[in-house]
Design a protein around this motif. Structure first.
Motif, PDB file in Angstrom:
ATOM      1  N   MET A 329       0.980  -1.221  -0.014  1.00 36.03           N
ATOM      2  CA  MET A 329       0.016   0.132  -0.051  1.00 36.03           C
ATOM      3  C   MET A 329       0.949   1.392  -0.018  1.00 36.03           C
ATOM      4  O   MET A 329       0.411   2.121  -0.587  1.00 36.03           O
ATOM      5  N   VAL A 330       2.054   1.388   0.530  1.00 30.54           N
ATOM      6  CA  VAL A 330       2.832   2.445   0.826  1.00 30.54           C
ATOM      7  C   VAL A 330       4.270   2.301   0.680  1.00 30.54           C
ATOM      8  O   VAL A 330       4.485   1.025   0.340  1.00 30.54           O
ATOM      9  N   ARG A 331       5.238   3.330   0.566  1.00 35.30           N
ATOM     10  CA  ARG A 331       6.346   3.241   0.198  1.00 35.30           C
ATOM     11  C   ARG A 331       7.134   4.194   1.185  1.00 35.30           C
ATOM     12  O   ARG A 331       6.807   5.463   1.237  1.00 35.30           O
ATOM     13  N   TYR A 332       8.007   3.708   1.882  1.00 31.33           N
ATOM     14  CA  TYR A 332       8.748   4.441   2.866  1.00 31.33           C
ATOM     15  C   TYR A 332      10.231   4.750   2.498  1.00 31.33           C
ATOM     16  O   TYR A 332      10.888   3.651   2.003  1.00 31.33           O
ATOM     17  N   LEU A 333      10.588   5.968   2.362  1.00 33.20           N
ATOM     18  CA  LEU A 333      11.924   6.320   1.644  1.00 33.20           C
ATOM     19  C   LEU A 333      12.717   6.657   2.872  1.00 33.20           C
ATOM     20  O   LEU A 333      12.423   7.603   3.898  1.00 33.20           O
ATOM     21  N   MET A 334      13.895   6.127   2.986  1.00 32.65           N
ATOM     22  CA  MET A 334      14.729   6.190   3.996  1.00 32.65           C
ATOM     23  C   MET A 334      15.858   7.226   3.706  1.00 32.65           C
ATOM     24  O   MET A 334      16.683   7.045   2.515  1.00 32.65           O
ATOM     25  N   ARG A 335      15.977   8.287   4.249  1.00 32.76           N
ATOM     26  CA  ARG A 335      16.812   9.443   4.015  1.00 32.76           C
ATOM     27  C   ARG A 335      17.775   9.802   5.193  1.00 32.76           C
ATOM     28  O   ARG A 335      18.375  11.019   5.089  1.00 32.76           O
ATOM     29  N   SER A 336      17.733   9.024   5.978  1.00 30.30           N
ATOM     30  CA  SER A 336      18.827   9.257   7.129  1.00 30.30           C
ATOM     31  C   SER A 336      19.556   7.798   7.440  1.00 30.30           C
ATOM     32  O   SER A 336      19.052   6.864   7.083  1.00 30.30           O
ATOM     33  N   ARG A 337      20.698   7.909   8.083  1.00 23.14           N
ATOM     34  CA  ARG A 337      21.306   6.691   8.265  1.00 23.14           C
ATOM     35  C   ARG A 337      20.732   5.828   9.375  1.00 23.14           C
ATOM     36  O   ARG A 337      21.060   4.614   9.360  1.00 23.14           O
ATOM     37  N   GLU A 338      19.863   6.098  10.143  1.00 16.76           N
ATOM     38  CA  GLU A 338      18.919   5.321  11.288  1.00 16.76           C
ATOM     39  C   GLU A 338      17.821   5.765  11.201  1.00 16.76           C
ATOM     40  O   GLU A 338      17.417   6.852  11.425  1.00 16.76           O
ATOM     41  N   ILE A 339      16.800   4.963  11.125  1.00 17.77           N
ATOM     42  CA  ILE A 339      15.332   4.971  11.287  1.00 17.77           C
ATOM     43  C   ILE A 339      14.760   3.867  12.124  1.00 17.77           C
ATOM     44  O   ILE A 339      15.205   2.713  12.349  1.00 17.77           O
ATOM     45  N   THR A 340      13.452   4.208  12.759  1.00 17.29           N
ATOM     46  CA  THR A 340      12.888   3.287  13.743  1.00 17.29           C
ATOM     47  C   THR A 340      11.703   3.021  13.113  1.00 17.29           C
ATOM     48  O   THR A 340      10.891   3.478  12.357  1.00 17.29           O
ATOM     49  N   LEU A 341      11.469   1.514  13.318  1.00 18.60           N
ATOM     50  CA  LEU A 341      10.109   1.002  12.983  1.00 18.60           C
ATOM     51  C   LEU A 341       9.044   0.430  13.860  1.00 18.60           C
ATOM     52  O   LEU A 341       9.874   0.347  15.002  1.00 18.60           O
ATOM     53  N   GLY A 342       7.926   0.703  13.781  1.00 22.99           N
ATOM     54  CA  GLY A 342       6.856   0.087  15.017  1.00 22.99           C
ATOM     55  C   GLY A 342       5.517   0.767  14.468  1.00 22.99           C
ATOM     56  O   GLY A 342       5.157   0.983  13.526  1.00 22.99           O
ATOM     57  N   ARG A 343       4.972   1.064  15.829  1.00 22.87           N
ATOM     58  CA  ARG A 343       3.571   1.477  15.679  1.00 22.87           C
ATOM     59  C   ARG A 343       3.469   2.741  16.222  1.00 22.87           C
ATOM     60  O   ARG A 343       3.678   2.812  17.494  1.00 22.87           O
ATOM     61  N   ALA A 344       2.894   3.969  15.835  1.00 20.90           N
ATOM     62  CA  ALA A 344       2.984   5.237  16.204  1.00 20.90           C
ATOM     63  C   ALA A 344       1.691   5.161  17.162  1.00 20.90           C
ATOM     64  O   ALA A 344       0.675   4.888  16.808  1.00 20.90           O
ATOM     65  N   THR A 345       1.973   5.982  18.225  1.00 23.68           N
ATOM     66  CA  THR A 345       0.727   6.253  19.138  1.00 23.68           C
ATOM     67  C   THR A 345       0.853   7.762  19.541  1.00 23.68           C
ATOM     68  O   THR A 345       1.853   8.295  19.245  1.00 23.68           O
TER      69      THR A 345
END
Length: 438
Positions: A329-345
């Motif tokens: 459904m979506v596409r996540y673009l990584m533009r930094s050297r470190e990103i976190t994955l999970g569920r936003a609240t």
């Protein structure tokens, strides 16, 4: 002789008296005046048939009706009752002319329904006539006046039909290419793509070579990027030859319908209206809308962007995108050297909100972290309760795994394909190699 004439006169008087008595007894049949003149005119076939039917019906009525000579004001005999019952019963004995007229009207009303069933519809023969006539005369008005179609179309309908035919021919080449790129893959094409191994990490040159070796099997509008995107989808759904579909769990782990029904609490299903709760919900809705507006204003500060997938081939990487985590459904673009994955609240803000892809209630609020090392390698670390599967291999909590190009990342039934910007990573590795000797 005199006695014979006297008896005849008495019989005539008795017959006349019986006629008067019968006319008084019936009473409902008025005397009808008719002219002895007869006007001859031509009759059509249907009128000839109907007139013959009317004559036969009048004969039947005359034969089965009550004769005035026999009617003496008393009830008819049993034989006469049988004859009357066999004759067609009518409330008032009118002239036999209206009955054929009614049947004639019903037949005429049914005929236009069959005739007008296909009116206003363009047929293939009409389209061929229109195309040939326009190519010959180049004038739609003369075509409308001179060509005899299967239906009587108006000039406006002819113009709209011709404009529809011309619109398909005047499409832009890019629009035609976009439409052709959406063509479904045949079984022969998918069989050729399934032969590419899931662990081979093919490039665009691999699929281009596949196009050159099998030009007859692939559609003429196929490109190497389209083949690569479809191969990634096949890999994601375990459709390649060297992949096996994992079997469903058996035994007590499967929850059947009766067990799920027992877990439902009937008291919670009742819809009880609470005014205080509704007021709190409206206040919370306003607060959430205010937060959404603030987030929309801060979009440029985000490190990860989300794009919707339109079904077309993905665009090329720009100079700022290091990698892409692509879902259905979506596409996540990584533009930094470190990103976190999970569920936003509300209390926990992360870079990649997996709830945008699908049902993510089983995913931890901070499920994992993707990092880019100085040597250009990507690693994913699991920090949640559930394991993360990388190409089918489980990564448990507290462990990490190296991500390669076209790796399939699965988190709680949500699958993504990890794509790396090879050009930008090559530049980063070159800079890291220059710095290391110093």
């Amino acid at each position: 002789m005199a006695s014979g004439t006297a008896s005849r006169s008495e019989d005539e008087e008795s017959l006349a008296g019986q006629k008067r008595a019968s006319s008084q007894a019936l009473g409902t049949i008025p005397k009808r005046r008719s002219s002895s003149r007869f006007i001859k005119r031509k009759k059509f076939d249907d009128e000839l048939v109907e007139s013959s039917l009317a004559k036969s019906s009048t004969r039947a009525k005359g034969a089965s009706g009550v004769e005035p000579g026999r009617c003496s004001g008393s009830e008819p005999s049993s034989s006469e009752k049988k004859k009357v019952s066999k004759a067609p019963s009518t409330p008032v004995p009118p002239s036999p002319a209206p009955a054929p007229g009614l049947t004639k009207r019903v037949k005429k009303s049914k005929q236009p329904l069959q005739v007008t069933k296909d009116l206003g519809r363009w047929k293939p023969a009409d389209d061929l006539l229109l195309i040939n006539a326009v190519l010959q005369t180049n004038d739609l008005t003369s075509v409308h006046l001179g060509v005899k179609f299967s239906c009587r179309f108006t000039l406006r309908e002819v113009q709209e039909r011709w404009l529809a035919c011309q619109a398909m021919r005047q499409l832009h080449p890019e629009a035609i290419a976009a439409i052709q790129s959406k063509a479904l893959f045949s079984k022969a094409e998918e069989q050729l793509l399934s032969k590419v191994g899931s662990t081979s990490q093919p490039t665009l040159e691999t699929f281009q070579d596949l196009l050159h070796r099998h030009p007859d099997a692939f559609y003429l509008a196929r490109t190497a990027k389209a083949l690569q995107a479809h191969w990634q989808l096949m890999k994601q759904y375990y459709l390649l030859e060297d992949q096996t579909v994992q079997p469903l769990p058996k035994g007590d782990q499967v929850l059947n319908f009766s067990d799920a029904e027992d877990l439902i609490d009937d008291s919670k299903l009742k819809d009880m209206r609470d005014e205080v709760l509704e007021h709190e919900l409206t206040v919370a809705d306003r607060r959430q809308k205010r937060e959404i507006r603030q987030l929309e204003q801060e979009l440029h500060k985000w490190q990860v962007l989300v794009d919707s997938i339109t079904g077309m081939s993905s665009p090329d990487f720009d100079n700022q995108t290091l990698a892409v985590l692509r879902g259905r459904m979506v596409r996540y673009l990584m533009r930094s050297r470190e990103i976190t994955l999970g569920r936003a609240t509300k209390d926990n803000q992360i870079d990649v909100d997996l709830s945008l892809e699908g049902p993510a209630w089983k995913i931890s609020r901070k499920q994992g972290v993707i990092k880019l090392k100085n040597n250009g390698d990507f690693f994913i670390a699991n920090e949640g309760r559930r394991p993360i599967y990388i190409d089918g291999r489980p990564v448990l909590c507290g462990s990490k795994w190296r991500l390669s190009n076209n790796s399939v990342v699965e988190i709680a039934s949500l699958r993504f394909v990890f794509l790396i910007n090879q050009d930008l990573i090559a530049l980063i590795r070159a800079e890291a190699a220059k710095i290391m000797p110093q």
